[in-house]
Design an enzyme around this catalytic site. Structure first.
Site, PDB file in Angstrom:
ATOM      1  N   TYR A 229     -28.092   1.820  16.728  1.00 25.67           N
ATOM      2  CA  TYR A 229     -27.335   1.696  17.969  1.00 25.67           C
ATOM      3  C   TYR A 229     -27.305   3.005  18.745  1.00 25.67           C
ATOM      4  O   TYR A 229     -27.242   4.090  18.161  1.00 25.67           O
ATOM      5  CB  TYR A 229     -25.889   1.303  17.664  1.00 25.67           C
ATOM      6  CG  TYR A 229     -25.719  -0.148  17.303  1.00 25.67           C
ATOM      7  CD1 TYR A 229     -26.107  -1.166  18.165  1.00 25.67           C
ATOM      8  CD2 TYR A 229     -25.145  -0.492  16.079  1.00 25.67           C
ATOM      9  CE1 TYR A 229     -25.935  -2.494  17.816  1.00 25.67           C
ATOM     10  CE2 TYR A 229     -24.970  -1.818  15.729  1.00 25.67           C
ATOM     11  CZ  TYR A 229     -25.374  -2.818  16.607  1.00 25.67           C
ATOM     12  OH  TYR A 229     -25.189  -4.123  16.263  1.00 25.67           O
TER      13      TYR A 229
ATOM     14  N   ARG B 140       8.589  13.010   3.918  1.00 23.45           N
ATOM     15  CA  ARG B 140       8.055  11.653   3.948  1.00 23.45           C
ATOM     16  C   ARG B 140       9.155  10.708   3.479  1.00 23.45           C
ATOM     17  O   ARG B 140       9.789  10.070   4.274  1.00 23.45           O
ATOM     18  CB  ARG B 140       6.778  11.560   3.106  1.00 23.45           C
ATOM     19  CG  ARG B 140       6.046  10.246   3.310  1.00 23.45           C
ATOM     20  CD  ARG B 140       4.693  10.203   2.644  1.00 23.45           C
ATOM     21  NE  ARG B 140       4.775  10.200   1.181  1.00 23.45           N
ATOM     22  CZ  ARG B 140       3.735   9.960   0.387  1.00 23.45           C
ATOM     23  NH1 ARG B 140       2.545   9.696   0.897  1.00 23.45           N
ATOM     24  NH2 ARG B 140       3.873   9.981  -0.927  1.00 23.45           N
TER      25      ARG B 140
ATOM     26  N   MET C  43     -22.280  -2.415  11.061  1.00 22.24           N
ATOM     27  CA  MET C  43     -21.269  -3.163  10.303  1.00 22.24           C
ATOM     28  C   MET C  43     -21.762  -3.580   8.919  1.00 22.24           C
ATOM     29  O   MET C  43     -21.045  -3.483   7.928  1.00 22.24           O
ATOM     30  CB  MET C  43     -20.815  -4.396  11.092  1.00 22.24           C
ATOM     31  CG  MET C  43     -19.666  -5.123  10.425  1.00 22.24           C
ATOM     32  SD  MET C  43     -19.221  -6.647  11.256  1.00 22.24           S
ATOM     33  CE  MET C  43     -18.546  -6.040  12.793  1.00 22.24           C
TER      34      MET C  43
ATOM     35  N   LYS D 196      -1.325   2.121  -7.342  1.00 25.96           N
ATOM     36  CA  LYS D 196      -1.055   1.506  -6.039  1.00 25.96           C
ATOM     37  C   LYS D 196      -2.366   1.119  -5.362  1.00 25.96           C
ATOM     38  O   LYS D 196      -3.435   1.599  -5.759  1.00 25.96           O
ATOM     39  CB  LYS D 196      -0.257   2.477  -5.170  1.00 25.96           C
ATOM     40  CG  LYS D 196      -0.960   3.799  -4.912  1.00 25.96           C
ATOM     41  CD  LYS D 196       0.016   4.854  -4.378  1.00 25.96           C
ATOM     42  CE  LYS D 196      -0.714   6.155  -4.098  1.00 25.96           C
ATOM     43  NZ  LYS D 196       0.225   7.258  -3.830  1.00 25.96           N
TER      44      LYS D 196
HETATM   45  C1  LIG Z   1      -0.069   8.382  -4.564  1.00 28.12           C
HETATM   46  C2  LIG Z   1       1.006   9.146  -5.230  1.00 28.12           C
HETATM   47  C3  LIG Z   1       0.755   9.797  -6.450  1.00 28.12           C
HETATM   48  C4  LIG Z   1      -0.629   9.956  -7.033  1.00 28.12           C
HETATM   49  O1  LIG Z   1      -1.267  10.991  -6.334  1.00 28.12           O
HETATM   50  P1  LIG Z   1      -2.753  11.497  -6.679  1.00 28.12           P
HETATM   51  O2  LIG Z   1      -2.955  12.620  -5.753  1.00 28.12           O
HETATM   52  O3  LIG Z   1      -3.644  10.329  -6.406  1.00 28.12           O
HETATM   53  O4  LIG Z   1      -2.764  11.877  -8.107  1.00 28.12           O
HETATM   54  C5  LIG Z   1       1.836  10.356  -7.108  1.00 28.12           C
HETATM   55  N1  LIG Z   1       3.086  10.294  -6.585  1.00 28.12           N
HETATM   56  C6  LIG Z   1       3.341   9.710  -5.402  1.00 28.12           C
HETATM   57  C7  LIG Z   1       4.737   9.704  -4.854  1.00 28.12           C
HETATM   58  C8  LIG Z   1       2.312   9.132  -4.662  1.00 28.12           C
HETATM   59  O5  LIG Z   1       2.561   8.567  -3.475  1.00 28.12           O
END
Ligand SMILES: *Cc1c(COP(=O)(O)O)cnc(C)c1O
Length: 385
Positions: free
Chosen positions: A265, A143, A324, A45
């Site tokens: 800054y 979640r 930046m 992702k």
């Molecule tokens: C992002 C995610 C993972 C991977 O998690 P890591 O901690 O990066 O290995 C696995 N399952 C779900 C549902 C996730 O959202």
């Protein structure tokens, strides 16, 4: 060694991001070994945690990885181009507007409520198709996902009515990176009940950290993300993965300043000695978090240490506030010839990703996924294929 260069023009870029695909592939093999007898997928992702699906996915396919997870359908479409035959799960699920895209690109939604199951079933039956889907079950994170009770009831009463072909049942650990946390065992037990009820369907619980919690957490499929990319999968920074990225910043100027003068800054840092300053062409617009500044940012009252760079065989403290596009380092103790080399390491063999993240009050995940598109990107691969 094969080198693929993408991103900004190397002659012009202010920073260079080197991604070791050989190390990434080795990390996947290591995690796949630890996952056995379960299969090992890869979570790609957010454009493979910021490292680039187009380069990362072929390296994983080459190792035999054939199952991938993304968050959004558009990520699935990009992934489909790189992996025409892979199973692609989309974690954030499907809605009325996105269902057609899932069917066209052959993406597998992870369904997280009874309403979503209903929706997917309706879209599939309209086309007279049974299309694969996964069901996510919430075992404590609150979640996404059906409750355990909803999942068990669905299994007993409603599954046959729905035009769905369930290929995976999954849940996600809230505290996998803290091996001693009692939540892990509670989630595992809840998920075990679900997995037993759906015994004819593959089950999946472990992210990277979950793989290190022991055999009982492996189920049929593991879903590592961060560990593939060289991040730690435990809160204490342990896990034996190979580092995958290095980030180097170009020195645009070396200047001399006197004791008593201030830098950057807010004039927030006063020099306590005559100081040679290297100014590098990377800043918070490049995902190098401002919270890693040496002084003058709120997080320093909690975490006293700010960010470091590495040059000429030594660590050099970042000074003043990160801006930046530019960041300053105290290079007074660095030999001149090392400065002439022109680059300072911000992340890499001498400044581990997780340490750089900690200094900025964040985690490796956030640091990786924030690295912007102003870098030259160099993908190294020892495999000639
Ligand atoms: C992002 C995610 C993972 C991977 O998690 P890591 O901690 O990066 O290995 C696995 N399952 C779900 C549902 C996730 O959202």
């Amino acid at each position: 060694m094969k080198l693929v260069q993408t991103g900004a023009d190397p002659r012009l870029a202010g920073g260079r991001l080197t991604i070791d695909l050989t190390a990434l592939a080795a990390n996947w093999r290591d995690l796949a070994d630890r996952s056995r007898p379960a299969n090992c997928a890869a979570v790609v992702k957010a454009d493979a945690y910021g490292l680039g699906i187009a380069q990362v996915v072929p390296a994983l396919l080459n190792e035999g990885c054939d199952t991938f997870f993304v968050a959004l359908p558009e990520e699935g479409i990009a992934l489909r181009k790189a992996a025409p035959r892979a199973d692609i799960f989309v974690l954030n699920g499907v809605h009325e507007m996105s269902a057609a895209t899932f069917i066209e690109a052959n993406l597998i939604p992870v369904l997280s409520s009874l309403g979503e199951i209903e929706l997917w079933s309706r879209h599939c039956s309209r086309r007279g198709l049974h299309r694969p889907c996964a069901i996510g079950v919430d075992t404590g994170m609150n979640r996404l996902g059906l409750t355990v009770e909803e999942a068990l009831a669905f299994r007993q009463r409603n599954m046959a009515e729905h035009m769905v072909s369930l290929v995976l049942i999954m849940s996600h650990l809230a505290c996998g990176d803290e091996p001693g946390h009692p939540m892990n065992e509670r989630q595992r037990e809840s998920f075990q009940r679900v997995a037993e009820a759906f015994s004819d369907v593959d089950s999946s619980l472990a992210n990277s950290a979950g793989i290190f919690l022991g055999r009982d957490y492996l189920f049929d499929l593991t879903r590592p993300g961060i560990a593939l990319y060289g991040g730690s999968a435990a809160a204490d920074g342990s896990t034996p993965m190979r580092p995958v990225i290095s980030l180097d910043a170009r020195i645009v100027q070396v200047r001399q300043a006197s004791k008593g003068e201030t830098v950057s800054y807010g004039a927030a840092q006063t020099l306590t000695r005559d100081t040679r300053i290297a100014v590098v062409s990377v800043g918070y617009a490049d995902g190098y978090p401002r919270s890693g500044s040496r002084v003058g940012v709120p997080i320093r009252s909690v975490l006293p240490e700010g960010q470091y760079g590495f040059i000429g065989g030594r660590r050099v403290p970042l000074i003043g506030r990160i801006t930046m596009d530019l960041t300053l380092f105290d290079v007074t103790d660095v030999p001149q010839d090392a400065l002439e080399n022109g680059w300072i390491e911000l992340i890499g063999p001498n400044i581990p990703l997780d340490e750089a993240a900690r200094a900025a009050g964040t985690i490796g995940y956030e640091l990786l996924t924030s690295l912007g598109d102003r870098y030259e990107r160099r993908y190294m691969n020892a495999d000639e294929n």
